[in-house]
Design an enzyme around this catalytic site. Sequence first.
Site, short mmCIF file in Angstrom:
data_model
loop_
_atom_site.label_atom_id
_atom_site.label_comp_id
_atom_site.label_asym_id
_atom_site.label_seq_id
_atom_site.Cartn_x
_atom_site.Cartn_y
_atom_site.Cartn_z
N THR A 156 0.81 -1.22 0.00
CA THR A 156 0.00 0.00 0.00
C THR A 156 0.85 1.27 0.00
OG1 THR A 156 -0.12 -0.11 2.41
CG2 THR A 156 -1.96 -1.08 1.20
N ASP A 210 6.42 2.76 -2.82
CA ASP A 210 7.22 1.81 -3.61
C ASP A 210 6.45 0.53 -3.88
OD1 ASP A 210 9.10 3.73 -3.22
OD2 ASP A 210 10.61 2.42 -2.32
N GLN A 238 7.97 1.28 9.27
CA GLN A 238 7.67 2.63 9.69
C GLN A 238 8.78 3.42 9.01
OE1 GLN A 238 7.48 5.92 10.31
NE2 GLN A 238 8.98 5.64 11.92
N THR A 250 18.58 1.78 3.09
CA THR A 250 18.41 3.21 2.85
C THR A 250 19.69 4.02 2.98
OG1 THR A 250 17.45 5.20 3.88
CG2 THR A 250 17.67 3.29 5.29
N GLU A 270 19.91 6.55 4.60
CA GLU A 270 19.97 7.05 5.97
C GLU A 270 20.99 6.26 6.80
OE1 GLU A 270 18.29 9.68 7.52
OE2 GLU A 270 17.52 10.26 5.57
N TYR A 296 15.07 5.55 13.20
CA TYR A 296 14.75 4.89 11.93
C TYR A 296 16.00 4.27 11.31
CZ TYR A 296 13.92 4.59 6.86
OH TYR A 296 13.84 4.17 5.55
N LYS A 348 17.07 0.41 10.55
CA LYS A 348 17.41 -0.05 9.19
C LYS A 348 18.81 -0.65 9.14
CE LYS A 348 13.94 0.83 6.31
NZ LYS A 348 13.35 -0.18 5.43
N HIS A 355 13.70 8.65 -2.86
CA HIS A 355 13.02 8.63 -4.16
C HIS A 355 11.57 9.03 -3.96
CE1 HIS A 355 13.45 4.62 -2.44
NE2 HIS A 355 12.21 4.37 -2.86
P1 NDP Z 1 5.76 4.07 2.64
O1 NDP Z 1 5.77 4.71 3.99
O2 NDP Z 1 5.05 4.74 1.53
O3 NDP Z 1 5.17 2.58 2.78
C1 NDP Z 1 5.45 1.79 3.90
C2 NDP Z 1 4.61 0.53 3.85
O4 NDP Z 1 4.85 -0.24 5.04
C3 NDP Z 1 3.09 0.79 3.81
O5 NDP Z 1 2.49 -0.16 2.96
C4 NDP Z 1 2.68 0.55 5.25
O6 NDP Z 1 1.34 0.17 5.39
C5 NDP Z 1 3.60 -0.60 5.60
N1 NDP Z 1 3.71 -0.80 7.05
C6 NDP Z 1 4.02 0.11 7.99
N2 NDP Z 1 4.03 -0.45 9.22
C7 NDP Z 1 3.69 -1.75 9.05
C8 NDP Z 1 3.51 -2.84 9.92
N3 NDP Z 1 3.65 -2.73 11.24
N4 NDP Z 1 3.16 -4.04 9.39
C9 NDP Z 1 2.99 -4.18 8.06
N5 NDP Z 1 3.13 -3.19 7.18
C10 NDP Z 1 3.49 -1.98 7.66
O7 NDP Z 1 7.30 3.83 2.25
P2 NDP Z 1 7.99 3.77 0.80
O8 NDP Z 1 7.12 3.01 -0.11
O9 NDP Z 1 8.44 5.14 0.44
O10 NDP Z 1 9.31 2.95 1.12
C11 NDP Z 1 9.34 1.54 1.00
C12 NDP Z 1 10.50 1.00 1.83
O11 NDP Z 1 11.72 1.56 1.36
C13 NDP Z 1 10.43 1.34 3.31
O12 NDP Z 1 10.96 0.26 4.02
C14 NDP Z 1 11.33 2.56 3.44
O13 NDP Z 1 11.84 2.68 4.74
C15 NDP Z 1 12.41 2.21 2.42
N6 NDP Z 1 13.09 3.33 1.82
C16 NDP Z 1 12.37 4.34 1.23
C17 NDP Z 1 13.03 5.40 0.64
C18 NDP Z 1 12.27 6.48 -0.05
O14 NDP Z 1 12.88 7.51 -0.37
N7 NDP Z 1 10.99 6.30 -0.35
C19 NDP Z 1 14.49 5.48 0.64
C20 NDP Z 1 15.14 4.31 1.19
C21 NDP Z 1 14.45 3.29 1.78
P3 NDP Z 1 0.15 1.26 5.60
O15 NDP Z 1 -0.18 1.75 4.21
O16 NDP Z 1 -0.90 0.49 6.25
O17 NDP Z 1 0.73 2.37 6.45
P1 GDP Z 2 14.29 11.78 4.96
O1 GDP Z 2 15.53 12.08 4.18
O2 GDP Z 2 13.90 10.33 4.89
O3 GDP Z 2 14.34 12.27 6.36
O4 GDP Z 2 13.11 12.52 4.16
P2 GDP Z 2 12.23 13.81 4.51
O5 GDP Z 2 11.57 14.20 3.24
O6 GDP Z 2 11.36 13.56 5.68
O7 GDP Z 2 13.30 14.92 4.94
C1 GDP Z 2 14.34 15.33 4.07
C2 GDP Z 2 15.05 16.52 4.71
O8 GDP Z 2 14.17 17.65 4.65
C3 GDP Z 2 15.43 16.35 6.18
O9 GDP Z 2 16.73 16.84 6.40
C4 GDP Z 2 14.42 17.21 6.91
O10 GDP Z 2 14.90 17.74 8.15
C5 GDP Z 2 14.23 18.33 5.90
N1 GDP Z 2 12.99 19.10 6.10
C6 GDP Z 2 12.89 20.45 6.17
N2 GDP Z 2 11.63 20.82 6.40
C7 GDP Z 2 10.89 19.67 6.48
C8 GDP Z 2 9.51 19.42 6.69
O11 GDP Z 2 8.70 20.32 6.86
N3 GDP Z 2 9.11 18.12 6.68
C9 GDP Z 2 10.00 17.09 6.48
N4 GDP Z 2 9.56 15.84 6.45
N5 GDP Z 2 11.32 17.31 6.29
C10 GDP Z 2 11.76 18.59 6.29
#
Ligand code: NDP
Ligand code: GDP
Length: 349
Positions: free
Chosen positions: A11, A14, A84, A126, A128, A150, A154, A180
């Site tokens: 959901t 990604d 999360q 990640t 991070e 976080y 990870k 991304h």
């Molecule tokens: P999202 O936050 O959009 O999606 C996270 C997903 O995890 C959702 O489907 C959510 O479900 C599910 N989830 C959260 N908690 C639980 C739980 N307790 N049990 C089962 N499912 C759960 O993240 P992204 O799609 O952006 O990212 C995908 C993965 O890649 C994540 O692990 C993220 O940390 C990692 N990642 C992402 C990056 C990015 O820039 N997007 C960069 C590097 C790594 P629900 O919809 O119910 O909340």
């Molecule tokens: P992250 O790289 O996974 O932490 O992705 P985020 O998009 O949450 O944050 C990217 C950067 O933007 C971090 O350094 C944040 O501190 C900075 N940032 C500045 N203002 C904001 C804000 O209002 N919301 C979020 N989420 N990040 C912010």
Amino acid sequence: MNKKGLITGITGQDGAYLAKFLLEKGYEVYGTYRRLSTPNFWRLQYLDIFDKVNLIPADLVDDASIVEAIKISNPDDIYHLAAQSFVGASFEQPVGTGMVTGLGVTRVLEAIRQINPKIKFYQASTSELYGNSSDKPVNENSPFKPASPYSAAKLYGYWLTQIYREGYTLFVCNGILFNHESPLRGLEFVTRKISNTVAKIALDLEKELKLGNLESKRDWGYAPEYVESMWLMLQQKEPDDYVIATNEAHSVREFTEKAFDVVGLDWQEYVKVDKRFLRPLDVNFLQGDYSKAKKKLGWEPEIKFDKLVEIMVKEDLDRWERWQNGEHFPWDALNYPSEVKIVTRALSV
Ligand code: NDP
Ligand code: GDP
């Protein structure tokens, strides 16, 4: 027979793009979702694939549900995306983040080991992990220095993946993906928060944009391109870890300026810095060297910074215009009314 792929977190941003990608590759796609009081399938509906995927209820804190998901789907590949995933929230819920984002990886790996060790596994690692590491740009050999609950969770998942690869010879990979983004990004992340608010300001639905650290720099890529790299990693002869990035770093300030440019407004008239959005500890700079992925996977990003900002702002603008014209469609923004007061401890430093 078609290959079967199981996506945890289907959901999410990604999960939805990967499901679409795998369907196009001919996979039978299964995905786990959490039972919530309000269903959260808008991304799958937005991509028009909701009725093409098989959904299995599961939660990462519940071992039995993970085992059940693997037994029901009997997959060739598991893409472990559920987590999360928001750094900010991990300061508010450090224990829960460890249980879900960290220990969740062990639950899936252990279930694979016990049920079918032939299943290939992708771990969503990640950038991070590098935190405020000294190398610029970073690659697969750079040191890790996590800077949030976080990223610490990870890092645990990253090592568990390597330990299961070496200890049990499982085919498991860490994709070390840099940020991304896309129009399906969660609204709490800075890019989508900016694109959505800029669209509303352009249409006179909002007056200002409140942000935290404007100087922070990220290596931002386009999510639909990044999910392909996940699949590519599982197609190789040997399991390995790869950095996926654009090798460019841009600041939050640049993203904001560019986003306002797209709608022809001057960002300085609308942006305010609000302490609530500062973090107890932040990562100030991330830039990834994706040479290994280019050489071994043949993967390279096409959408770079300017285009990414344009795609996101234009799509949010289009959505708000459609909404103003009375159209109904799957969409998250209406669930985040700007008047709501979210009070947190960690962010009010
Ligand atoms: P999202 O936050 O959009 O999606 C996270 C997903 O995890 C959702 O489907 C959510 O479900 C599910 N989830 C959260 N908690 C639980 C739980 N307790 N049990 C089962 N499912 C759960 O993240 P992204 O799609 O952006 O990212 C995908 C993965 O890649 C994540 O692990 C993220 O940390 C990692 N990642 C992402 C990056 C990015 O820039 N997007 C960069 C590097 C790594 P629900 O919809 O119910 O909340
Ligand atoms: P992250 O790289 O996974 O932490 O992705 P985020 O998009 O949450 O944050 C990217 C950067 O933007 C971090 O350094 C944040 O501190 C900075 N940032 C500045 N203002 C904001 C804000 O209002 N919301 C979020 N989420 N990040 C912010």
